[in-house]
Design a protein around this motif. Sequence first.
Motif, short mmCIF file in Angstrom:
data_model
loop_
_atom_site.label_atom_id
_atom_site.label_comp_id
_atom_site.label_asym_id
_atom_site.label_seq_id
_atom_site.Cartn_x
_atom_site.Cartn_y
_atom_site.Cartn_z
N ALA A 196 0.83 -1.21 0.00
CA ALA A 196 0.00 0.00 0.00
C ALA A 196 0.86 1.25 0.00
CB ALA A 196 -0.94 0.00 1.21
N ASP A 197 1.92 1.25 0.80
CA ASP A 197 2.79 2.42 0.89
C ASP A 197 3.46 2.71 -0.44
OD1 ASP A 197 2.87 2.33 4.09
OD2 ASP A 197 3.24 0.34 3.28
N ILE A 198 3.99 1.65 -1.07
CA ILE A 198 4.73 1.80 -2.31
C ILE A 198 3.84 2.24 -3.46
CG2 ILE A 198 5.99 0.51 -4.09
CD1 ILE A 198 7.23 -1.15 -1.80
N PHE A 199 2.69 1.61 -3.59
CA PHE A 199 1.87 1.83 -4.78
C PHE A 199 0.86 2.98 -4.65
CE2 PHE A 199 3.00 -2.71 -5.42
CZ PHE A 199 3.57 -2.59 -6.69
N CYS A 200 0.34 3.21 -3.44
CA CYS A 200 -0.71 4.22 -3.32
C CYS A 200 -0.64 4.99 -2.01
CB CYS A 200 -2.10 3.59 -3.48
SG CYS A 200 -2.49 2.27 -2.29
N GLY A 201 0.55 5.02 -1.38
CA GLY A 201 0.68 5.69 -0.09
C GLY A 201 0.36 7.16 -0.12
N GLY A 202 0.75 7.85 -1.18
CA GLY A 202 0.45 9.28 -1.28
C GLY A 202 -1.03 9.54 -1.38
N ALA B 130 6.39 6.52 5.47
CA ALA B 130 5.62 5.29 5.70
C ALA B 130 6.40 4.08 5.20
CB ALA B 130 4.27 5.38 5.00
N ILE B 131 7.00 4.20 4.03
CA ILE B 131 7.79 3.08 3.48
C ILE B 131 8.97 2.78 4.39
CG2 ILE B 131 9.22 2.34 1.54
CD1 ILE B 131 7.40 4.08 -0.26
N GLU B 132 9.56 3.80 4.97
CA GLU B 132 10.72 3.61 5.84
C GLU B 132 10.38 2.83 7.11
OE1 GLU B 132 13.55 7.47 4.83
OE2 GLU B 132 11.93 7.67 6.32
N GLU C 148 0.38 9.86 -8.35
CA GLU C 148 0.21 8.41 -8.42
C GLU C 148 -0.86 8.12 -9.47
OE1 GLU C 148 1.47 7.14 -3.88
OE2 GLU C 148 -0.67 7.34 -4.37
N GLY C 149 -0.68 7.03 -10.21
CA GLY C 149 -1.59 6.72 -11.31
C GLY C 149 -2.37 5.44 -11.08
N PHE C 150 -3.60 5.44 -11.55
CA PHE C 150 -4.50 4.30 -11.38
C PHE C 150 -5.25 4.02 -12.67
CE2 PHE C 150 -3.93 6.46 -7.38
CZ PHE C 150 -3.71 5.44 -6.47
N ALA C 151 -5.61 2.77 -12.85
CA ALA C 151 -6.49 2.37 -13.94
C ALA C 151 -7.83 1.98 -13.33
CB ALA C 151 -5.90 1.19 -14.71
N PRO C 152 -8.88 2.78 -13.54
CA PRO C 152 -10.17 2.47 -12.92
C PRO C 152 -10.90 1.35 -13.64
CG PRO C 152 -10.35 4.46 -14.23
CD PRO C 152 -8.91 4.04 -14.28
N LEU C 153 -11.65 0.58 -12.89
CA LEU C 153 -12.50 -0.43 -13.50
C LEU C 153 -13.57 0.24 -14.35
CD1 LEU C 153 -13.34 -3.40 -13.78
CD2 LEU C 153 -14.67 -3.14 -11.68
N HIS C 154 -14.17 1.31 -13.82
CA HIS C 154 -15.15 2.11 -14.56
C HIS C 154 -14.54 3.49 -14.81
CE1 HIS C 154 -17.93 -1.04 -13.57
NE2 HIS C 154 -17.86 -0.79 -12.28
N GLU C 155 -14.46 3.91 -16.03
CA GLU C 155 -13.90 5.22 -16.34
C GLU C 155 -14.89 6.32 -15.97
OE1 GLU C 155 -11.02 6.08 -17.37
OE2 GLU C 155 -10.09 4.28 -18.21
N ARG C 156 -14.40 7.32 -15.25
CA ARG C 156 -15.23 8.47 -14.89
C ARG C 156 -14.33 9.60 -14.43
NH1 ARG C 156 -18.40 5.73 -9.90
NH2 ARG C 156 -19.00 4.45 -11.66
N ALA C 157 -14.78 10.81 -14.60
CA ALA C 157 -14.02 11.97 -14.15
C ALA C 157 -14.05 12.05 -12.63
CB ALA C 157 -14.60 13.25 -14.75
N LEU D 254 0.62 7.20 7.59
CA LEU D 254 -0.26 7.61 6.49
C LEU D 254 -1.56 8.22 6.98
CD1 LEU D 254 0.11 4.60 4.01
CD2 LEU D 254 1.19 6.85 3.86
N GLY D 255 -1.90 7.98 8.25
CA GLY D 255 -3.15 8.50 8.79
C GLY D 255 -4.31 7.55 8.63
N ALA D 256 -4.03 6.27 8.40
CA ALA D 256 -5.10 5.28 8.22
C ALA D 256 -5.90 5.09 9.50
CB ALA D 256 -4.51 3.94 7.77
N ASP D 257 -7.19 4.89 9.34
CA ASP D 257 -8.06 4.62 10.48
C ASP D 257 -7.95 3.18 10.95
OD1 ASP D 257 -9.91 7.18 10.70
OD2 ASP D 257 -9.69 6.72 8.57
N ALA D 258 -7.66 2.27 10.01
CA ALA D 258 -7.57 0.86 10.36
C ALA D 258 -6.54 0.17 9.48
CB ALA D 258 -8.93 0.17 10.19
N VAL D 259 -5.78 -0.73 10.10
CA VAL D 259 -4.83 -1.59 9.40
C VAL D 259 -5.20 -3.02 9.77
CG1 VAL D 259 -2.42 -2.30 9.18
CG2 VAL D 259 -2.99 0.13 9.41
N GLU D 260 -5.58 -3.82 8.77
CA GLU D 260 -6.09 -5.15 9.05
C GLU D 260 -5.36 -6.22 8.24
OE1 GLU D 260 -10.27 -5.60 9.01
OE2 GLU D 260 -10.62 -3.94 10.40
#
Length: 234
Positions: free
Chosen positions: A13-19, A175-177, A220-229, A67-73
């Motif tokens: 999570a930190d590496i791919f979408c932490g920001g 976070a990665i550190e 950070e870049g993502f490919a959405p399952l459904h394209e939308r603005a 990162l400020g996460a509310d929960a880590v599971e």
Amino acid sequence: MHVVAIVAHPDDADIFCGGTLAKHAARGDRVTIAHMTRGEYGGLGTDTEAEIADVREKEARASGEVLGADAVEFLGFEDGRITYSLDNRLRIVEALRRYDPDVVLTHFREDMHPDHRVTSRLVTDAYYMASLPLAETDHGPCDPDNVYYFGKPTSEFEPSTFVDTSEHVDRKLRAIEQHESQVAFLTEHGGIDAEFDNLLDGIYAEGVVLGKRTGVGSAEGFAPLHERASKYLG
């Protein structure tokens, strides 16, 4: 808004979408990081799987706090041994229904690591099933708005949704550190996957490259399952 990242291992999570997670947390959104495994294969052979898992869980919780996460599971799958089955799909359906997210972040379908590939497929199929009233689990149906995939730059993975993370790069790197046990492992593992050489520098540079594509300092870049603005992920 509730953002849920379902990742295969501690540090994914930190590496791919932490920001992105830090950005959503900073604006007051609820953020949950759910790890499929405790990362017990992430060692050099000097410790047992149980010892490695205990360390990596502690590191993941510390990272989530940065990162400020509310929960880590942790969802109870075995590192390196995540398989696709109906039972496992239903486990993810139940997790999604319990979290009731607005958006879900997870791995792109193509990746060198088999756990990443299987996680992507399980989450994608569970996303569909989570809204079906007759698919019975302990929690009732939920209907997340979208799934956003993250991944390594490949011929197939081409992000179309970008999040400006310029103000959250430092938090992402801190976070990665927190995953101190992985520094030696990833350096050694660099012989297999060269991206792990100079990990932090590489991640910072990748954010800058994506930022230049979109006119910001870092992204950070993502490919959405459904394209939308979307300004944020949802």
